[in-house]
Design a protein around this motif. Structure first.
Motif, PDB file in Angstrom:
ATOM      1  N   GLU A  59       0.826  -1.217   0.000  1.00  0.00           N
ATOM      2  CA  GLU A  59       0.000   0.000   0.000  1.00  0.00           C
ATOM      3  C   GLU A  59       0.852   1.256   0.000  1.00  0.00           C
ATOM      4  OE1 GLU A  59      -2.806   0.212   3.167  1.00  0.00           O
ATOM      5  OE2 GLU A  59      -3.925  -1.517   2.426  1.00  0.00           O
ATOM      6  N   SER A  60       2.088   1.093   0.421  1.00  0.00           N
ATOM      7  CA  SER A  60       2.972   2.261   0.514  1.00  0.00           C
ATOM      8  C   SER A  60       3.787   2.461  -0.775  1.00  0.00           C
ATOM      9  CB  SER A  60       3.911   2.096   1.706  1.00  0.00           C
ATOM     10  OG  SER A  60       4.665   0.917   1.561  1.00  0.00           O
ATOM     11  N   TYR A  61       3.397   1.762  -1.843  1.00  0.00           N
ATOM     12  CA  TYR A  61       4.091   1.937  -3.129  1.00  0.00           C
ATOM     13  C   TYR A  61       4.055   3.424  -3.522  1.00  0.00           C
ATOM     14  CZ  TYR A  61       5.294   0.663  -8.009  1.00  0.00           C
ATOM     15  OH  TYR A  61       5.896   0.511  -9.233  1.00  0.00           O
ATOM     16  N   GLY A  62       5.211   4.008  -3.693  1.00  0.00           N
ATOM     17  CA  GLY A  62       5.272   5.422  -4.091  1.00  0.00           C
ATOM     18  C   GLY A  62       5.107   6.395  -2.944  1.00  0.00           C
ATOM     19  N   ARG A  63       5.058   5.880  -1.717  1.00  0.00           N
ATOM     20  CA  ARG A  63       4.875   6.781  -0.578  1.00  0.00           C
ATOM     21  C   ARG A  63       5.850   6.414   0.542  1.00  0.00           C
ATOM     22  NH1 ARG A  63       0.277   9.596  -1.046  1.00  0.00           N
ATOM     23  NH2 ARG A  63       1.542  11.106   0.074  1.00  0.00           N
ATOM     24  N   CYS A  64       6.419   7.415   1.151  1.00  0.00           N
ATOM     25  CA  CYS A  64       7.373   7.193   2.246  1.00  0.00           C
ATOM     26  C   CYS A  64       6.604   6.782   3.499  1.00  0.00           C
ATOM     27  CB  CYS A  64       8.154   8.477   2.505  1.00  0.00           C
ATOM     28  SG  CYS A  64       9.326   8.333   3.861  1.00  0.00           S
ATOM     29  N   ILE A  65       7.046   5.704   4.129  1.00  0.00           N
ATOM     30  CA  ILE A  65       6.318   5.223   5.311  1.00  0.00           C
ATOM     31  C   ILE A  65       6.993   5.588   6.633  1.00  0.00           C
ATOM     32  CG2 ILE A  65       5.248   3.244   4.150  1.00  0.00           C
ATOM     33  CD1 ILE A  65       7.504   1.807   6.229  1.00  0.00           C
ATOM     34  N   VAL A  66       8.125   6.255   6.546  1.00  0.00           N
ATOM     35  CA  VAL A  66       8.832   6.590   7.791  1.00  0.00           C
ATOM     36  C   VAL A  66       7.940   7.481   8.657  1.00  0.00           C
ATOM     37  CG1 VAL A  66      10.845   7.761   8.782  1.00  0.00           C
ATOM     38  CG2 VAL A  66      11.100   6.372   6.721  1.00  0.00           C
ATOM     39  N   LYS A  67       7.789   7.064   9.898  1.00  0.00           N
ATOM     40  CA  LYS A  67       6.882   7.785  10.802  1.00  0.00           C
ATOM     41  C   LYS A  67       7.668   8.792  11.633  1.00  0.00           C
ATOM     42  CE  LYS A  67       3.097   5.341   9.887  1.00  0.00           C
ATOM     43  NZ  LYS A  67       3.396   5.321   8.451  1.00  0.00           N
ATOM     44  N   ASP A  68       7.712   9.993  11.156  1.00  0.00           N
ATOM     45  CA  ASP A  68       8.278  11.077  11.953  1.00  0.00           C
ATOM     46  C   ASP A  68       7.613  12.371  11.517  1.00  0.00           C
ATOM     47  OD1 ASP A  68       9.494  11.777   9.569  1.00  0.00           O
ATOM     48  OD2 ASP A  68      11.497  11.143  10.161  1.00  0.00           O
ATOM     49  N   ASP A  69       8.136  13.498  11.973  1.00  0.00           N
ATOM     50  CA  ASP A  69       7.436  14.772  11.712  1.00  0.00           C
ATOM     51  C   ASP A  69       7.407  15.145  10.233  1.00  0.00           C
ATOM     52  OD1 ASP A  69       7.176  14.924  14.418  1.00  0.00           O
ATOM     53  OD2 ASP A  69       8.604  16.566  14.705  1.00  0.00           O
ATOM     54  N   LEU A  70       8.282  14.540   9.431  1.00  0.00           N
ATOM     55  CA  LEU A  70       8.276  14.904   8.010  1.00  0.00           C
ATOM     56  C   LEU A  70       7.141  14.210   7.250  1.00  0.00           C
ATOM     57  CD1 LEU A  70       9.963  16.731   6.083  1.00  0.00           C
ATOM     58  CD2 LEU A  70      11.056  14.633   5.274  1.00  0.00           C
ATOM     59  N   GLY A  71       6.653  13.099   7.793  1.00  0.00           N
ATOM     60  CA  GLY A  71       5.592  12.349   7.110  1.00  0.00           C
ATOM     61  C   GLY A  71       4.417  13.236   6.687  1.00  0.00           C
ATOM     62  N   PRO A  72       3.805  13.986   7.620  1.00  0.00           N
ATOM     63  CA  PRO A  72       2.685  14.848   7.228  1.00  0.00           C
ATOM     64  C   PRO A  72       3.080  15.918   6.206  1.00  0.00           C
ATOM     65  CG  PRO A  72       2.767  14.582   9.622  1.00  0.00           C
ATOM     66  CD  PRO A  72       4.014  13.957   9.076  1.00  0.00           C
ATOM     67  N   VAL A  73       4.326  16.367   6.265  1.00  0.00           N
ATOM     68  CA  VAL A  73       4.780  17.387   5.297  1.00  0.00           C
ATOM     69  C   VAL A  73       4.860  16.763   3.897  1.00  0.00           C
ATOM     70  CG1 VAL A  73       6.625  19.011   4.708  1.00  0.00           C
ATOM     71  CG2 VAL A  73       6.068  18.571   7.103  1.00  0.00           C
ATOM     72  N   LEU A  74       5.344  15.528   3.828  1.00  0.00           N
ATOM     73  CA  LEU A  74       5.401  14.845   2.525  1.00  0.00           C
ATOM     74  C   LEU A  74       3.992  14.636   1.969  1.00  0.00           C
ATOM     75  CD1 LEU A  74       8.192  12.161   3.142  1.00  0.00           C
ATOM     76  CD2 LEU A  74       8.409  14.408   2.060  1.00  0.00           C
ATOM     77  N   GLN A  75       3.054  14.363   2.868  1.00  0.00           N
ATOM     78  CA  GLN A  75       1.663  14.208   2.434  1.00  0.00           C
ATOM     79  C   GLN A  75       1.130  15.546   1.888  1.00  0.00           C
ATOM     80  OE1 GLN A  75      -0.179  11.560   2.071  1.00  0.00           O
ATOM     81  NE2 GLN A  75      -2.039  12.696   1.485  1.00  0.00           N
ATOM     82  N   GLU A  76       1.431  16.632   2.605  1.00  0.00           N
ATOM     83  CA  GLU A  76       0.993  17.965   2.135  1.00  0.00           C
ATOM     84  C   GLU A  76       1.657  18.307   0.800  1.00  0.00           C
ATOM     85  OE1 GLU A  76       0.476  19.614   6.679  1.00  0.00           O
ATOM     86  OE2 GLU A  76       2.164  20.299   5.469  1.00  0.00           O
ATOM     87  N   ALA A  77       2.931  17.954   0.680  1.00  0.00           N
ATOM     88  CA  ALA A  77       3.633  18.227  -0.579  1.00  0.00           C
ATOM     89  C   ALA A  77       3.006  17.418  -1.716  1.00  0.00           C
ATOM     90  CB  ALA A  77       5.116  17.875  -0.434  1.00  0.00           C
ATOM     91  N   HIS A  78       2.594  16.192  -1.403  1.00  0.00           N
ATOM     92  CA  HIS A  78       1.969  15.318  -2.401  1.00  0.00           C
ATOM     93  C   HIS A  78       0.671  15.949  -2.915  1.00  0.00           C
ATOM     94  CE1 HIS A  78       1.424  11.359  -4.281  1.00  0.00           C
ATOM     95  NE2 HIS A  78       0.145  11.460  -3.974  1.00  0.00           N
TER      96      HIS A  78
END
Ligand SMILES: Cc1cc2nc3c(=O)[nH]c(=O)nc-3n(C[C@H](O)[C@H](O)[C@H](O)COP(=O)(O)O)c2cc1C
Length: 213
Positions: A59-78
């Protein structure tokens, strides 16, 4: 229309941040939803090469799964329509904060196959904002043009044409008299900051408008 600006300078009120604020203001003046995120506020690391983003069955194909403060930022950038990354040059590279963010942002979309395009949402206007001590004409000698070209190329591989905004010969500290600073023309820098930097802030505001238009 949503614009996300990410500040890779550890300083939240200085050159890079001021330019990003103007870009955000410019975009907001045209009705865009805007956000400015300072990486300094976040606890995160660079890519850990776990390869979860490369597993086509996951399910994480193409998405970073590392759980830290950058995760939500990567989602916003997406999700953002416009993505702006700003960084000062540190030893002729982006800051480690910016690099760690770039690694995670880019690698999740990167594929090791020629059969498929990258996994990024490709239609996204982007810009890279760089600030630095040296003058524009010295960038080549210090290897900075190559860094800009490489990062711009990667932004364009994953998203869309990327505009580069350069701000050179910046005022590095508020009070130069406190430190030893004889390699730079300090009066020249202060004059430039008074006279030219306000114009660069205007140029940044215009870029914000352009990016969301
Ligand atoms: C650790 C460090 C390394 C730096 N290395 C460079 C460099 O290689 N080239 C350069 O032009 N400026 C260099 N600078 C100066 C910053 O790039 C410049 O002051 C920049 O505008 C700072 O951005 P800021 O005000 O947003 O923090 C360096 C500054 C620091 C703190």
């Amino acid at each position: 229309m949503k614009l996300l600006a990410i500040n890779g300078s550890p300083r939240k009120t200085m050159n890079t941040a001021s330019l990003l604020e103007k870009i955000v203001d410019g975009a907001a003046s045209r009705g865009a939803e805007v956000q400015l995120t300072h990486l300094r506020d976040l606890t995160f690391k660079g890519c850990i090469s776990c390869f979860h983003c490369k597993d086509p069955k996951s399910e994480s194909y193409g998405r970073c799964i590392v759980k830290d403060d950058l995760g939500p930022v990567l989602q916003e950038a997406h999700e953002a329509d416009v993505l702006v990354l700003g960084s000062p040059f540190y030893f002729s590279m982006e800051t480690s904060l910016a690099r760690a963010c770039m690694e995670r942002l880019w690698f999740q979309y990167h594929l090791y196959t020629k059969r498929k395009p990258p996994l990024s949402p490709r239609k996204k206007a982007t810009a890279l904002v760089y600030t630095m001590n040296i003058r524009l004409e010295d960038m080549e000698a210090y290897g900075k043009n190559a860094v800009v070209t490489r990062s711009k190329g990667l932004m364009e591989r994953f998203f869309a044409p990327c505009e580069v905004f350069l701000c050179c010969d910046t005022k590095q500290v508020k009070d130069y008299s406190k430190y030893e600073f004889d390699v730079f023309d300090v009066p020249g820098k202060l004059k430039r900051h008074e006279e030219i930097f306000p114009k660069e802030l205007e140029r940044a505001f215009d870029l914000g408008i352009r990016l969301v238009s």
